[in-house]
Structure formats: structure tokens, C-alpha cells
Design an enzyme around this catalytic site. Structure first.
Site, PDB file in Angstrom:
ATOM      1  N   GLN A   3     -14.315  -4.363 -22.131  1.00  0.00           N
ATOM      2  CA  GLN A   3     -15.260  -5.148 -21.328  1.00  0.00           C
ATOM      3  C   GLN A   3     -14.555  -5.646 -20.068  1.00  0.00           C
ATOM      4  O   GLN A   3     -13.669  -6.499 -20.141  1.00  0.00           O
ATOM      5  CB  GLN A   3     -15.743  -6.336 -22.160  1.00  0.00           C
ATOM      6  CG  GLN A   3     -16.752  -7.204 -21.465  1.00  0.00           C
ATOM      7  CD  GLN A   3     -16.970  -8.487 -22.255  1.00  0.00           C
ATOM      8  OE1 GLN A   3     -16.026  -9.095 -22.735  1.00  0.00           O
ATOM      9  NE2 GLN A   3     -18.205  -8.898 -22.367  1.00  0.00           N
ATOM     10  N   GLU A  33     -28.306  -9.585 -32.064  1.00  0.00           N
ATOM     11  CA  GLU A  33     -27.139  -9.755 -32.933  1.00  0.00           C
ATOM     12  C   GLU A  33     -27.404  -9.285 -34.353  1.00  0.00           C
ATOM     13  O   GLU A  33     -28.453  -9.572 -34.920  1.00  0.00           O
ATOM     14  CB  GLU A  33     -26.748 -11.228 -32.970  1.00  0.00           C
ATOM     15  CG  GLU A  33     -25.427 -11.477 -32.330  1.00  0.00           C
ATOM     16  CD  GLU A  33     -25.158 -12.967 -32.275  1.00  0.00           C
ATOM     17  OE1 GLU A  33     -24.007 -13.326 -32.398  1.00  0.00           O
ATOM     18  OE2 GLU A  33     -26.115 -13.735 -32.128  1.00  0.00           O
TER      19      GLU A  33
HETATM   20  C1  LIG Z   1      -8.337 -13.450 -26.751  1.00  0.00           C
HETATM   21  C2  LIG Z   1      -9.182 -13.266 -25.511  1.00  0.00           C
HETATM   22  C3  LIG Z   1      -9.785 -12.048 -25.270  1.00  0.00           C
HETATM   23  C4  LIG Z   1     -10.535 -11.868 -24.102  1.00  0.00           C
HETATM   24  N1  LIG Z   1     -11.096 -10.630 -23.890  1.00  0.00           N
HETATM   25  C5  LIG Z   1     -11.810 -10.428 -22.758  1.00  0.00           C
HETATM   26  C6  LIG Z   1     -12.348  -9.126 -22.478  1.00  0.00           C
HETATM   27  O1  LIG Z   1     -12.173  -8.159 -23.253  1.00  0.00           O
HETATM   28  N2  LIG Z   1     -13.018  -8.932 -21.318  1.00  0.00           N
HETATM   29  C7  LIG Z   1     -13.226  -9.946 -20.424  1.00  0.00           C
HETATM   30  O2  LIG Z   1     -13.871  -9.714 -19.428  1.00  0.00           O
HETATM   31  N3  LIG Z   1     -12.716 -11.205 -20.659  1.00  0.00           N
HETATM   32  C8  LIG Z   1     -12.010 -11.465 -21.790  1.00  0.00           C
HETATM   33  N4  LIG Z   1     -11.472 -12.712 -22.039  1.00  0.00           N
HETATM   34  C9  LIG Z   1     -11.584 -13.743 -20.983  1.00  0.00           C
HETATM   35  C10 LIG Z   1     -12.495 -14.898 -21.348  1.00  0.00           C
HETATM   36  O3  LIG Z   1     -13.838 -14.516 -21.291  1.00  0.00           O
HETATM   37  C11 LIG Z   1     -12.153 -16.025 -20.360  1.00  0.00           C
HETATM   38  O4  LIG Z   1     -10.827 -16.445 -20.638  1.00  0.00           O
HETATM   39  C12 LIG Z   1     -13.093 -17.209 -20.507  1.00  0.00           C
HETATM   40  O5  LIG Z   1     -14.386 -16.882 -20.078  1.00  0.00           O
HETATM   41  C13 LIG Z   1     -12.573 -18.421 -19.711  1.00  0.00           C
HETATM   42  O6  LIG Z   1     -12.337 -18.088 -18.383  1.00  0.00           O
HETATM   43  P1  LIG Z   1     -10.937 -18.407 -17.670  1.00  0.00           P
HETATM   44  O7  LIG Z   1      -9.843 -17.973 -18.589  1.00  0.00           O
HETATM   45  O8  LIG Z   1     -10.984 -17.842 -16.310  1.00  0.00           O
HETATM   46  O9  LIG Z   1     -10.860 -19.988 -17.615  1.00  0.00           O
HETATM   47  P2  LIG Z   1     -11.565 -20.924 -16.531  1.00  0.00           P
HETATM   48  O10 LIG Z   1     -13.002 -20.582 -16.440  1.00  0.00           O
HETATM   49  O11 LIG Z   1     -10.768 -20.913 -15.278  1.00  0.00           O
HETATM   50  O12 LIG Z   1     -11.439 -22.337 -17.227  1.00  0.00           O
HETATM   51  C14 LIG Z   1     -10.262 -23.159 -17.129  1.00  0.00           C
HETATM   52  C15 LIG Z   1     -10.572 -24.480 -17.811  1.00  0.00           C
HETATM   53  O13 LIG Z   1     -11.634 -25.147 -17.090  1.00  0.00           O
HETATM   54  C16 LIG Z   1     -12.692 -25.477 -17.980  1.00  0.00           C
HETATM   55  N5  LIG Z   1     -13.989 -25.340 -17.291  1.00  0.00           N
HETATM   56  C17 LIG Z   1     -14.402 -24.306 -16.536  1.00  0.00           C
HETATM   57  N6  LIG Z   1     -15.668 -24.540 -16.086  1.00  0.00           N
HETATM   58  C18 LIG Z   1     -16.046 -25.721 -16.593  1.00  0.00           C
HETATM   59  C19 LIG Z   1     -17.241 -26.503 -16.491  1.00  0.00           C
HETATM   60  N7  LIG Z   1     -18.308 -26.088 -15.785  1.00  0.00           N
HETATM   61  N8  LIG Z   1     -17.271 -27.689 -17.164  1.00  0.00           N
HETATM   62  C20 LIG Z   1     -16.212 -28.121 -17.884  1.00  0.00           C
HETATM   63  N9  LIG Z   1     -15.051 -27.427 -18.009  1.00  0.00           N
HETATM   64  C21 LIG Z   1     -14.978 -26.256 -17.365  1.00  0.00           C
HETATM   65  C22 LIG Z   1     -12.568 -24.462 -19.100  1.00  0.00           C
HETATM   66  O14 LIG Z   1     -13.183 -24.937 -20.304  1.00  0.00           O
HETATM   67  C23 LIG Z   1     -11.062 -24.307 -19.250  1.00  0.00           C
HETATM   68  O15 LIG Z   1     -10.542 -25.334 -20.041  1.00  0.00           O
HETATM   69  C24 LIG Z   1     -10.719 -12.931 -23.182  1.00  0.00           C
HETATM   70  C25 LIG Z   1     -10.119 -14.166 -23.455  1.00  0.00           C
HETATM   71  C26 LIG Z   1      -9.353 -14.345 -24.584  1.00  0.00           C
HETATM   72  C27 LIG Z   1      -8.723 -15.686 -24.821  1.00  0.00           C
END
Ligand SMILES: Cc1cc2nc3c(=O)[nH]c(=O)nc-3n(C[C@H](O)[C@H](O)[C@H](O)COP(=O)(O)OP(=O)(O)OC[C@H]3O[C@@H](n4cnc5c(N)ncnc54)[C@H](O)[C@@H]3O)c2cc1C
Length: 386
Positions: free
Chosen positions: A107, A225
Site C-alpha cells: 500500500q 470487512e
Molecule cells: C507498522 C506500520 C506499518 C505501516 N504500513 C503502512 C503501509 O503499508 N502503507 C502506508 O501507506 N502506510 C503505512 N504505515 C504508515 C501509517 O499509516 C502512518 O504512520 C500513520 O498514518 C501516521 O502517520 P505519520 O507516521 O506520518 O504520523 P503523523 O501524522 O505525522 O503524526 C505524528 C503525531 O501527531 C499526531 N497527530 C497528527 N494529526 C493529529 C490531529 N489532527 N490531532 C491530534 N493529533 C494528531 C499523531 O497522533 C502522532 O502522534 C504504517 C505504519 C506502521 C507503524
């Protein structure tokens, strides 16, 4: 829970048993062609199975110790989207290999600057003749290093409001210009990757649905789902669960420390609450009701519960818990150690705990939006401006 599984002589059970008698060790392809991999999908890929029929099939396959092919993104995300919006040629080309586990999917959604705020993505796809030319970067792409195909969302109209200029593509992972760089995690494993796109040319027929309508498709799977009675392990259905920790403690002769005992009891209570939430959701689905905010509530509870299980496994082992491999006394071994490190990911992946809380606050409790996503304002700024 106010439903019962059909009795032993139910014709749907007998049908699965008759098939299993003919296919005692079925291949992924045979399971796919019988409709047993995703029975809730429409024919010919599934069986149009209602929730009870799905549970019967699960039950019979489990009894025969038959596992389905594992292709989480393919079966959980890509497949339902192609069933929903794909062309006949896309359905013909991709669905059976995906169900059979012959082609593994990843993805390609998250980017360095857009995770929770996914619609802010900047990877660009520009139409050039019969192809789309893609430039940009994805990150956290689980399994990209061994996937044959990916679902990719990219910006196709940079001038449109951010949710309206995104398109959805099927991306062969061996196209020239794709570079996959594995990321080493603190577990020591490499499950996810950075993926770079430099002038990658995706054939126009790989667009799924309409141009600029990809955002709606990115959210398609929810209504589709699969239902399941089993909650599985604490690491998103994998790995050990609370009952495994309790069993390990029993095998080790019990636990005398009153505080650790209290935490064990708490885990048991949480596991039971999660089981009941799952059954409530299942009952609603069987009655034909749409799931409410339970999915977000369950995700928050389950993810934090998973972290508490792994932390307690470490604490129960005392100083031995500092070791990374098989270590006694107590319960810590390699599996618990891996789980302890991996469990940090639970409250991040698939929508962070904070984002799930926002969903509950806004959609269930009716509280104001925290951010006006179109204008990048907080709700207070948006309200005072109106
Ligand atoms: C094990 C694992 C597998 C994954 N696999 C995939 C994959 O196959 N494909 C893919 O596309 N992605 C994948 N991901 C990515 C995952 O979808 C993102 O890590 C997730 O959506 C969070 O985005 P970010 O890491 O950019 O954090 P950010 O969005 O930058 O968030 C940083 C912090 O800010 C907080 N935050 C952000 N917005 C808000 C808000 N509006 N209100 C309050 N707090 C907020 C968050 O909760 C977090 O604590 C994976 C992640 C993990 C951990």
C-alpha cells in the site's frame, strides 16, 4: 451476543466439508476458486456470503487446519477496491492471483509529509499519452520489497481542493524508476520501506475508477470487512494474546507479587471487554446494521491493551526481561521481546490513537472539528472567521 452458529448438519457446513474431503490440502488457488478466501465478495471471487455463512466457512477451515493465503493488503484493500471500481479487465487480471496469494500487494499511501493528514500527499502523477508519469516519495510501505504490485494514490490535479485532486492506481513494483529502500526497525527486522518514484511510467489502464476521485476509493473497504469470531493475537491479530501471557504465568508456577497480579487481572478484564465489543459488532452486522464508532473504540482499546500485555511480559521477567532472546525464569522469550518492541507501532499504524480519538469525538460525540481541513485552520479560527 444473540446469535448461534448453525448446527452440525447445516447444509453450508456440509458443503464446505464435502469440498475439503475432495481437497484435503488445498492450494491458495483452489481456495480462491472455491470462493473460500474472501467469501463475502461477490461471485465468482467470493460466495456473496452473509456474516453467518462466513463464520461457518471460517469454522470449517479452522477445524480442518486449512489456512488461507496471506496477502493482507491485497485481500483487505486492493481487492475490494478493484471489485468496487475496477474495470472488467482489471478484475480479470488481478483478483484471482491476489486471492490465491500468487501476487503480493503493498500500500503506497503514506508520505514523509502526510500520514494522518493523508490527503496532503504530494506525489504527482501527470498524464502523458497512454501513461501516467509518477514522481515523489512514499514511506512506511509494508512489504514493498517483496510485493509484485502496489495500490498507489497520487495527486493528479494540484489546483483542486486537496481531497479532490487525488487518483488511485495499480502500480507494478518492477517498473523502471521505482527504488525500494528497506527501513531497519528497532525490532531488527525490515518490514517497511521508503519507496522513491522517478519518472515512473504507469500504463493508463492501471487507473482505478475516475481521475481525481481516488480519495473516495482509498476509503472503500470499510463496508466490506470480513467478519470473524477470533480476535487473534495482540499485535494486530498476530503474535501472543493476554491468555497466552496468563498461561505462561500459570506454567511458571503463578505470580506472588500483588501489583503484578493486579495487572494480570486487568489484562484479563480488558481482553474480555474486547471480546464482547467484537461480538456486539458481529451481532450488529448479522442484523444488517452498519457498524458505528465501535471500530475506532475497539482499535484504541486493543492497541493500548497490546502494549500493556508486552510491557507486563517484560516486567514479569524481572532482570531477565532486559535480555532479547529466550530467557527465564518467568515468561520472557524472543516472541515477547519482539512483541514488546513492535507494540510501539500499534498506536501509530492504521490511524494513530489520537486520530481515532478525534473520530470518536467528532462523529460519535458531536464535538467540533479540531482542524478545518480544507483551510488549515483550527475550529476556533474557523468559527471566529464565520
Ligand atoms: C507498522 C506500520 C506499518 C505501516 N504500513 C503502512 C503501509 O503499508 N502503507 C502506508 O501507506 N502506510 C503505512 N504505515 C504508515 C501509517 O499509516 C502512518 O504512520 C500513520 O498514518 C501516521 O502517520 P505519520 O507516521 O506520518 O504520523 P503523523 O501524522 O505525522 O503524526 C505524528 C503525531 O501527531 C499526531 N497527530 C497528527 N494529526 C493529529 C490531529 N489532527 N490531532 C491530534 N493529533 C494528531 C499523531 O497522533 C502522532 O502522534 C504504517 C505504519 C506502521 C507503524
Amino acid at each position: 451476543m444473540d446469535f448461534e452458529l448453525p448446527t452440525d448438519d447445516d447444509p453450508r457446513r456440509l458443503a464446505v466439508r464435502a469440498w475439503l474431503a475432495e481437497h484435503p490440502a488445498p492450494t491458495g488457488r483452489q481456495l480462491a476458486e472455491a470462493g473460500y478466501v474472501a467469501p463475502h465478495w461477490p461471485r465468482p471471487w467470493g460466495l456473496d456470503a452473509d456474516p453467518i455463512h462466513q463464520l461457518v466457512i471460517d469454522d470449517e477451515l479452522a477445524r480442518a487446519k486449512v489456512s488461507r493465503p496471506s496477502n493482507q493488503i491485497g485481500i483487505g484493500w486492493a481487492g475490494p477496491t478493484i471489485v468496487h471500481a475496477g474495470t472488467e479487465a482489471q478484475k480479470e487480471r488481478y483478483l484471482f492471483p491476489l486471492l490465491a496469494g500468487e501476487e503480493i500487494w503493498c500500500q503506497l499511501f503514506s508520505e514523509p509529509g502526510s500520514g494522518s493528514d493523508l490527503a496532503g500527499l504530494t506525489t504527482r502523477a501527470v498524464r502523458d499519452g497512454d501513461e501516467w508519469v509518477v514522481n515523489g516519495q512514499k514511506i512506511w510501505t509494508s512489504g514493498a520489497q517483496f510485493s509484485q504490485l502496489g495500490i498507489l494514490i497520487a495527486r493528479t490535479d494540484p489546483d483542486a481542493p486537496k481531497h479532490q485532486g487525488i487518483s488511485y492506481f495499480i502500480c507494478p513494483m518492477d517498473l523502471p524508476g521505482i527504488e525500494v529502500r528497506p527501513i531497519t526497525e528497532m525490532t531488527g527486522g525490515q518490514t517497511f520501506n521508503e519507496v522513491f518514484f522517478t519518472d515512473v511510467r504507469i500504463p493508463a489502464e492501471n487507473l482505478v475508477g475516475e481521475v481525481n476521485r481516488g480519495w473516495g476509493l482509498a476509503k472503500v473497504t470499510l463496508g466490506n470487512e470480513r467478519v470473524s469470531l477470533s480476535g487473534g493475537g495482540a499485535l494486530w491479530g498476530m503474535g501472543p494474546a493476554a491468555r497466552d501471557l496468563l498461561d505462561a504465568v500459570r506454567r511458571a508456577g503463578g505470580c506472588a507479587d500483588p501489583l503484578l497480579r493486579q495487572r494480570l487481572a486487568q489484562l484479563h478484564i480488558e481482553a474480555e471487554v474486547l471480546r464482547l465489543i467484537r461480538l456486539r459488532t458481529l451481532t450488529a452486522r448479522i442484523r444488517g446494521e452498519q457498524p458505528g464508532p465501535e471500530a475506532s473504540i475497539r482499535k484504541i482499546l486493543a492497541d493500548e491493551h497490546g502494549q500493556r500485555i508486552m510491557e507486563l511480559a517484560k516486567d514479569l521477567s524481572g532482570a531477565a526481561g532486559l535480555l532479547t532472546g529466550d530467557a527465564g525464569p518467568g515468561v520472557t522469550n524472543g516472541m515477547w521481546h519482539y512483541g514488546y518492541l513492535f507494540a510501539r507501532a500499534l498506536t501509530i499504524g492504521g490511524g494513530t490513537g489520537e486520530v481515532q480519538r478525534n473520530i470518536i469525538a467528532e462523529r460519535s460525540l458531536g464535538l467540533p472539528h479540531d482542524i478545518d481541513v480544507e483551510q488549515g485552520k483550527t475550529w476556533r479560527e474557523a468559527r471566529s472567521a464565520s
